[in-house]
Write an enzyme that holds these catalytic residues in place. Structure first.
Site, PDB file in Angstrom:
ATOM      1  N   GLU A 197      -0.382   3.325   6.001  1.00 27.97           N
ATOM      2  CA  GLU A 197      -0.047   2.898   7.364  1.00 27.97           C
ATOM      3  C   GLU A 197       1.436   3.204   7.614  1.00 27.97           C
ATOM      4  OE1 GLU A 197      -0.623  -1.292   8.033  1.00 27.97           O
ATOM      5  OE2 GLU A 197      -0.157  -1.131  10.158  1.00 27.97           O
ATOM      6  N   ARG A 244      -0.585  -4.961  -4.993  1.00 28.05           N
ATOM      7  CA  ARG A 244      -1.192  -6.281  -4.765  1.00 28.05           C
ATOM      8  C   ARG A 244      -2.675  -6.327  -5.139  1.00 28.05           C
ATOM      9  NH1 ARG A 244       2.588  -5.500  -1.092  1.00 28.05           N
ATOM     10  NH2 ARG A 244       1.093  -4.618   0.369  1.00 28.05           N
TER      11      ARG A 244
HETATM   12  P1  AMP Z   1      -4.129   1.711   4.257  1.00 25.58           P
HETATM   13  O1  AMP Z   1      -4.100   2.854   3.322  1.00 25.58           O
HETATM   14  O2  AMP Z   1      -3.528   2.022   5.589  1.00 25.58           O
HETATM   15  O3  AMP Z   1      -5.513   1.101   4.375  1.00 25.58           O
HETATM   16  O4  AMP Z   1      -3.155   0.596   3.653  1.00 25.58           O
HETATM   17  C1  AMP Z   1      -3.574  -0.209   2.646  1.00 25.58           C
HETATM   18  C2  AMP Z   1      -2.498  -0.532   1.676  1.00 25.58           C
HETATM   19  O5  AMP Z   1      -1.229  -0.775   2.289  1.00 25.58           O
HETATM   20  C3  AMP Z   1      -2.882  -1.783   0.954  1.00 25.58           C
HETATM   21  O6  AMP Z   1      -2.704  -1.523  -0.423  1.00 25.58           O
HETATM   22  C4  AMP Z   1      -1.949  -2.856   1.464  1.00 25.58           C
HETATM   23  O7  AMP Z   1      -1.407  -3.532   0.375  1.00 25.58           O
HETATM   24  C5  AMP Z   1      -0.876  -2.137   2.250  1.00 25.58           C
HETATM   25  N1  AMP Z   1      -0.771  -2.577   3.656  1.00 25.58           N
HETATM   26  C6  AMP Z   1      -1.021  -1.805   4.753  1.00 25.58           C
HETATM   27  N2  AMP Z   1      -0.786  -2.456   5.879  1.00 25.58           N
HETATM   28  C7  AMP Z   1      -0.413  -3.693   5.523  1.00 25.58           C
HETATM   29  C8  AMP Z   1      -0.039  -4.867   6.265  1.00 25.58           C
HETATM   30  N3  AMP Z   1      -0.006  -4.876   7.609  1.00 25.58           N
HETATM   31  N4  AMP Z   1       0.282  -5.971   5.579  1.00 25.58           N
HETATM   32  C9  AMP Z   1       0.255  -5.968   4.221  1.00 25.58           C
HETATM   33  N5  AMP Z   1      -0.067  -4.903   3.469  1.00 25.58           N
HETATM   34  C10 AMP Z   1      -0.396  -3.776   4.103  1.00 25.58           C
END
Ligand code: AMP
Length: 177
Positions: free
Chosen positions: A102, A65
């Site tokens: 995540e 995205r």
């Molecule tokens: P992080 O590495 O945990 O910061 O996760 C970031 C990546 O995971 C981003 O590229 C987001 O597109 C996706 N992402 C993580 N959590 C969500 C969420 N709750 N809703 C949408 N996309 C998420």
């Protein structure tokens, strides 16, 4: 920065999907936001306004995205766009790092010749959650001798404290939860 009214307008168009892609995750679905022509324009304008505060040579977008917004931001700044992709998608010589999501674990890759020593980089993604993805991107850039000037996000899930992982870098976000 967006006004309170602009943030409210954008939040109205973001759809929460419970338990996607895993139980316990509330997924921020932005497809409803980018389908709305006025909201899409607003997001692009706001991203461009914030991004213009940084002097950069290149904008990175993170699969998938991040690819929606990063090329628009790059075009507004008059610089090129570099994709950071999941494992096995890029055809030429790559550098790779592994990272925690995540919801899972994966690798990120970038073409070796996409970032040159000394390049100043702006990294754009849709959501800052735990910050695992973004800190992996910083490691990729730094492996190639580039410098992360800033990170920009559409959404910061502040309760996951992703900014703490990025405290070495300027971070901006348009919407916070
Ligand atoms: P992080 O590495 O945990 O910061 O996760 C970031 C990546 O995971 C981003 O590229 C987001 O597109 C996706 N992402 C993580 N959590 C969500 C969420 N709750 N809703 C949408 N996309 C998420």
């Amino acid at each position: 920065m967006p006004t309170v009214i602009q943030v409210a307008r954008l939040k109205e168009r973001i759809r929460d999907i419970a338990d996607f892609p895993k139980k316990g995750i509330v997924f921020k679905d932005i497809t409803t936001l980018i389908k709305d022509a006025e909201c899409l324009k607003l997001v692009c304008d706001l991203f461009a306004e914030e991004a213009a505060k940084f002097d950069v040579d290149v904008v990175i977008g993170v699969e998938s995205r991040g690819f929606i917004f990063a090329p628009i931001v790059a075009s507004c700044l008059g610089v090129g766009f570099v994709p950071v992709r999941k494992k096995g998608k890029l055809p030429h010589k790559i550098v790779s790092v592994s990272y925690n999501l995540e919801y899972g674990k994966d690798s990120l890759e970038v073409h070796k010749d996409a970032i040159s020593k000394g390049d100043r980089v702006l990294v754009i993604d849709d959501v800052l959650a735990t910050g695992g993805t973004s800190s992996a991107v910083a490691r990729l850039v730094e492996k190639l001798g580039g410098k992360v000037e800033a990170f920009g996000f559409l959404i910061d899930l502040t309760f996951l404290k992703g900014r703490a992982k990025l405290k070495k870098y300027p971070v901006f976000s348009l919407i916070q939860y």
